[in-house]
Design an enzyme around this catalytic site. Structure first.
Site, PDB file in Angstrom:
ATOM      1  N   HIS A  63       0.836  -1.193   0.000  1.00  9.81           N
ATOM      2  CA  HIS A  63       0.000   0.000   0.000  1.00  9.81           C
ATOM      3  C   HIS A  63       0.874   1.247   0.000  1.00  9.81           C
ATOM      4  CE1 HIS A  63      -3.892   2.011   0.493  1.00  9.81           C
ATOM      5  NE2 HIS A  63      -3.205   2.930   1.138  1.00  9.81           N
ATOM      6  N   ASP A 106     -14.967   2.315   5.779  1.00  9.05           N
ATOM      7  CA  ASP A 106     -13.828   3.091   5.284  1.00  9.05           C
ATOM      8  C   ASP A 106     -14.171   3.849   4.011  1.00  9.05           C
ATOM      9  OD1 ASP A 106     -10.916   3.785   5.325  1.00  9.05           O
ATOM     10  OD2 ASP A 106     -11.001   2.759   3.402  1.00  9.05           O
ATOM     11  N   ARG A 165     -13.023  12.423   4.186  1.00 18.66           N
ATOM     12  CA  ARG A 165     -11.695  13.005   4.389  1.00 18.66           C
ATOM     13  C   ARG A 165     -11.310  13.874   3.204  1.00 18.66           C
ATOM     14  NH1 ARG A 165      -7.700   8.459   4.669  1.00 18.66           N
ATOM     15  NH2 ARG A 165      -6.181  10.137   4.793  1.00 18.66           N
ATOM     16  N   SER A 196      -7.500   4.063   8.257  1.00 17.81           N
ATOM     17  CA  SER A 196      -8.013   3.802   6.914  1.00 17.81           C
ATOM     18  C   SER A 196      -7.181   2.752   6.200  1.00 17.81           C
ATOM     19  CB  SER A 196      -8.020   5.104   6.102  1.00 17.81           C
ATOM     20  OG  SER A 196      -8.388   4.847   4.760  1.00 17.81           O
ATOM     21  N   LYS A 217      -8.148  -1.781   6.095  1.00 17.72           N
ATOM     22  CA  LYS A 217      -8.300  -2.509   4.831  1.00 17.72           C
ATOM     23  C   LYS A 217      -7.275  -3.627   4.722  1.00 17.72           C
ATOM     24  CE  LYS A 217      -8.089   1.071   1.958  1.00 17.72           C
ATOM     25  NZ  LYS A 217      -8.262   2.339   2.684  1.00 17.72           N
TER      26      LYS A 217
END
Length: 378
Positions: free
Chosen positions: A13, A92, A99, A114, A118
């Site tokens: 990520h 989320d 956001r 967040s 995930k």
């Protein structure tokens, strides 16, 4: 539950940057080397683009797979790139959108919750994090970026996931294109063994980290060679074709860029004087792409997937007065103000400029390590 497969489950990520198309090339590359990559990604947030938006620039492609579809695709081709669903990290999706439009994209607790909610929900055995720092990152100081990396590594390790974070530079955009379709196109070039050196460097380095964490290579050096081989032999590109086809997209766009409709207007940005590129303001680049139609100003904004900027010159490049710096692509009619904005985003020097290193450091459960001395072996 990913126990149906014996493949090592490893994900990646990024905290988000400008021109950050790494996941689009990395996920299929890693899967082509035997990893299972259950990648749950996000959309454009603030001035940064989103992996889902870029992938969905291919007509017909869907990222809102059901849990069953997600599992079946992982079993079949070893990788899926999806968004949060009603059964996986359901809240989320709403928090992410809020956001984006409430000015809270830089909140450390919200960023950590967040991303890691995930990732933990996916159930990987290991996770590589790309934590951006600099002008185009959500967190522009190295101090804040290191803190974010440490918090996410601690969250991952606390959930039983082997987690490594790479701190990478975002003081100029990655690659030569910023947008949605144009970034996917550049990622496809990477999987063809072409493309810009900085994107290749990061794709290979992050893939190597994933391979080592997944037990597919003994050292970083060995893993790096494996990643480079599958960029050159086309195996990673074939997995991307499989992703597109499996998720309902039109595969012809992977192989024939010319079939994608171009933007109605292109405006050139030229150097006002001769010199060397000292800086490229990636925040300004990202904000301009939004105004070109490539990002969301409001929650309900519709994207122009074609819109973007071709960054022809980067830090360290020599330019002559009147030489092309960039080209803006958009369906909007008047691009003059945005062209001037991009010209101002370039800082030129009368002296040669040294190109800064892309990867700054590694953060894992044992601490922070300089990138140059790194050869992780599990």
């Amino acid at each position: 539950d990913l126990s149906f497969s014996s493949k090592p489950k490893v994900d990646k990520h990024s905290t988000g940057g400008v021109g950050d198309k790494i996941s689009l090339a990395l996920a299929p590359l890693a899967a082509s080397l035997g990893l299972m990559v259950p990648m749950m990604s996000g959309r454009g947030l603030g001035h940064t683009g989103g992996t889902l938006d870029k992938l969905e620039s291919i007509p017909g492609l869907k990222t809102n797979l059901s849990t069953t579809e997600f599992m079946q695709q992982l079993d079949r081709i070893g990788v899926a790139i999806v968004g949060p669903t009603l059964s996986i990290a359901p809240v989320d999706k709403k928090i992410y959108a809020l956001r984006d439009v409430t000015g809270t994209t830089q909140s450390l607790p919200l960023i950590v919750s967040s991303i890691m909610s995930k990732k933990i929900a996916e159930g990987p055995q290991a996770l590589v994090l790309d934590v951006k720092t600099g002008r185009g990152a959500f967190l522009q100081t190295e101090e804040d970026s290191y803190r974010l990396a440490e918090l996410m590594v601690a969250a991952g390790e606390g959930a039983g996931i082997k987690t490594v974070a790479m701190l990478t530079d975002m003081n100029q955009p990655l690659g030569h294109w910023v947008g949605n379709w144009v970034e996917l196109r550049e990622a496809i070039d990477i999987l063809r063994g072409q493309g810009p050196a900085d994107v290749i460097e990061l794709v290979v380095a992050e893939c190597a980290q994933m391979l080592v964490l997944g037990g597919m290579a003994a050292t970083f050096s060995e893993a790096k060679a494996l990643a480079e081989e599958n960029l050159s032999n086309g195996k990673g590109l074939q997995v991307l074709r499989d992703i597109v086809q499996s998720q309902g997209g039109d595969v012809r766009f992977v192989d024939d860029f010319s079939s994608y409709p171009p933007s109605k207007n292109q405006v050139k940005v030229v150097a006002p004087e001769s010199g060397w590129v000292q800086a490229v303001d990636s925040l300004e680049i990202g904000l301009t792409v939004i105004n070109l139609g490539g990002g969301r100003i409001k929650l309900e904004s519709q994207l122009d997937y074609k819109a973007g900027i071709n960054m022809l010159k980067k830090v360290g490049d020599k330019v002559e007065e009147g030489e092309l710096l960039a080209v803006l692509h958009s369906d909007l009619d008047d691009l003059s103000a945005m062209a001037e904005r991009i010209q101002r985003a370039y800082t030129l020097s009368s002296n040669p400029v040294q190109v800064p290193g892309l990867i700054k450091a590694i953060v894992d459960k044992d601490g922070v390590f300089p990138w140059k001395s790194w050869d992780y072996s599990g």
